[in-house]
Motif scaffolding. Sequence first.
Motif, PDB file in Angstrom:
ATOM      1  N   ASN A   1       0.901  -1.245   0.083  1.00  0.00           N
ATOM      2  CA  ASN A   1      -0.244  -0.081   0.048  1.00  0.00           C
ATOM      3  C   ASN A   1       0.761   1.087  -0.138  1.00  0.00           C
ATOM      4  O   ASN A   1       0.278   2.390   0.757  1.00  0.00           O
TER       5      ASN A   1
ATOM      6  N   VAL B   1      -0.615   9.440   5.332  1.00  0.00           N
ATOM      7  CA  VAL B   1      -1.521   8.478   5.178  1.00  0.00           C
ATOM      8  C   VAL B   1      -2.791   9.040   4.388  1.00  0.00           C
ATOM      9  O   VAL B   1      -3.191   9.884   4.849  1.00  0.00           O
TER      10      VAL B   1
ATOM     11  N   LEU C   1      -6.552   7.702   3.247  1.00  0.00           N
ATOM     12  CA  LEU C   1      -7.694   6.804   3.647  1.00  0.00           C
ATOM     13  C   LEU C   1      -8.856   7.034   2.625  1.00  0.00           C
ATOM     14  O   LEU C   1      -9.268   8.338   2.523  1.00  0.00           O
TER      15      LEU C   1
ATOM     16  N   ASP D   1      -9.596   1.585   1.505  1.00  0.00           N
ATOM     17  CA  ASP D   1      -8.389   1.762   1.166  1.00  0.00           C
ATOM     18  C   ASP D   1      -7.413   2.410   1.823  1.00  0.00           C
ATOM     19  O   ASP D   1      -8.057   3.548   2.548  1.00  0.00           O
ATOM     20  N   ALA D   2      -6.448   2.312   1.959  1.00  0.00           N
ATOM     21  CA  ALA D   2      -5.241   3.023   2.793  1.00  0.00           C
ATOM     22  C   ALA D   2      -3.908   3.078   1.991  1.00  0.00           C
ATOM     23  O   ALA D   2      -3.537   1.877   1.620  1.00  0.00           O
ATOM     24  N   LYS D   3      -3.334   3.960   1.946  1.00  0.00           N
ATOM     25  CA  LYS D   3      -1.935   4.158   1.334  1.00  0.00           C
ATOM     26  C   LYS D   3      -1.053   5.140   2.189  1.00  0.00           C
ATOM     27  O   LYS D   3      -1.554   5.882   2.734  1.00  0.00           O
ATOM     28  N   PHE D   4       0.244   5.032   1.957  1.00  0.00           N
ATOM     29  CA  PHE D   4       1.197   5.818   2.643  1.00  0.00           C
ATOM     30  C   PHE D   4       2.427   6.149   1.874  1.00  0.00           C
ATOM     31  O   PHE D   4       2.695   5.460   1.000  1.00  0.00           O
TER      32      PHE D   4
ATOM     33  N   SER E   1       4.123   0.959   8.920  1.00  0.00           N
ATOM     34  CA  SER E   1       3.304   1.599   8.017  1.00  0.00           C
ATOM     35  C   SER E   1       2.377   0.694   7.107  1.00  0.00           C
ATOM     36  O   SER E   1       1.053   0.769   6.958  1.00  0.00           O
ATOM     37  N   SER E   2       3.061  -0.135   6.469  1.00  0.00           N
ATOM     38  CA  SER E   2       2.850  -1.202   5.529  1.00  0.00           C
ATOM     39  C   SER E   2       1.678  -1.918   6.360  1.00  0.00           C
ATOM     40  O   SER E   2       0.879  -2.190   5.690  1.00  0.00           O
TER      41      SER E   2
ATOM     42  N   THR F   1      -1.445  -0.197   7.269  1.00  0.00           N
ATOM     43  CA  THR F   1      -2.531   0.018   6.100  1.00  0.00           C
ATOM     44  C   THR F   1      -3.201  -1.195   5.907  1.00  0.00           C
ATOM     45  O   THR F   1      -4.257  -1.207   5.761  1.00  0.00           O
TER      46      THR F   1
ATOM     47  N   ILE G   1      -7.446  -1.818   6.535  1.00  0.00           N
ATOM     48  CA  ILE G   1      -8.437  -1.848   5.159  1.00  0.00           C
ATOM     49  C   ILE G   1      -9.575  -2.766   5.613  1.00  0.00           C
ATOM     50  O   ILE G   1      -9.053  -3.979   6.254  1.00  0.00           O
TER      51      ILE G   1
ATOM     52  N   LEU H   1      -2.278   7.719  10.826  1.00  0.00           N
ATOM     53  CA  LEU H   1      -3.682   7.121  10.902  1.00  0.00           C
ATOM     54  C   LEU H   1      -4.647   7.902  11.584  1.00  0.00           C
ATOM     55  O   LEU H   1      -5.750   8.285  10.825  1.00  0.00           O
TER      56      LEU H   1
END
Length: 151
Positions: free
Chosen positions: A15, A39, A41, A50-53, A65-66, A69, A73, A110
Amino acid sequence: MYSEKVMDHFMNPRNVGEIEDASGVGTVGNAKCGDIMKVYLKIDEGIITDAKFKTFGCGAAVATSSMATELVIGKTIEEALKITNRSVAEALDGLPPVKMHCSLLAEESLHAALWDYAKKNNITIEGLEEPVADVHEHDHDHEEGSGCCNA
Ligand code: FES
């Protein structure tokens, strides 16, 4: 020093990236080392879909962080609030004590993204506190390129 899971999430982070039409975005800095985490969301009807960083941080920051995320989700906002830096570290089979502060970036970013979502939608999320600051001012206590912020 690192568990296999930490190494896996560091070498193959899940992510990574950004969500263009994110519902909430949170950026925080780690007061201890000056590293930065962002981050994104995507939230639909109270569920994080969905979540990305993106990060300017060390290997432990990338791995936590990986994992964070991945954990967030599919969760409701209330469930997402229960994700702490300790629970993320536990999901990674632990972090060396000196790297625990790195995992705070995942938790705080987050929460900052959830705060941004609440603000944009004019709602209150029970139990969520306003982030202290988007990006903390910090003093680098090490020389540039010293390797302190590397894995
Ligand atoms: Fe900065 Fe880990 S987040 S050293």
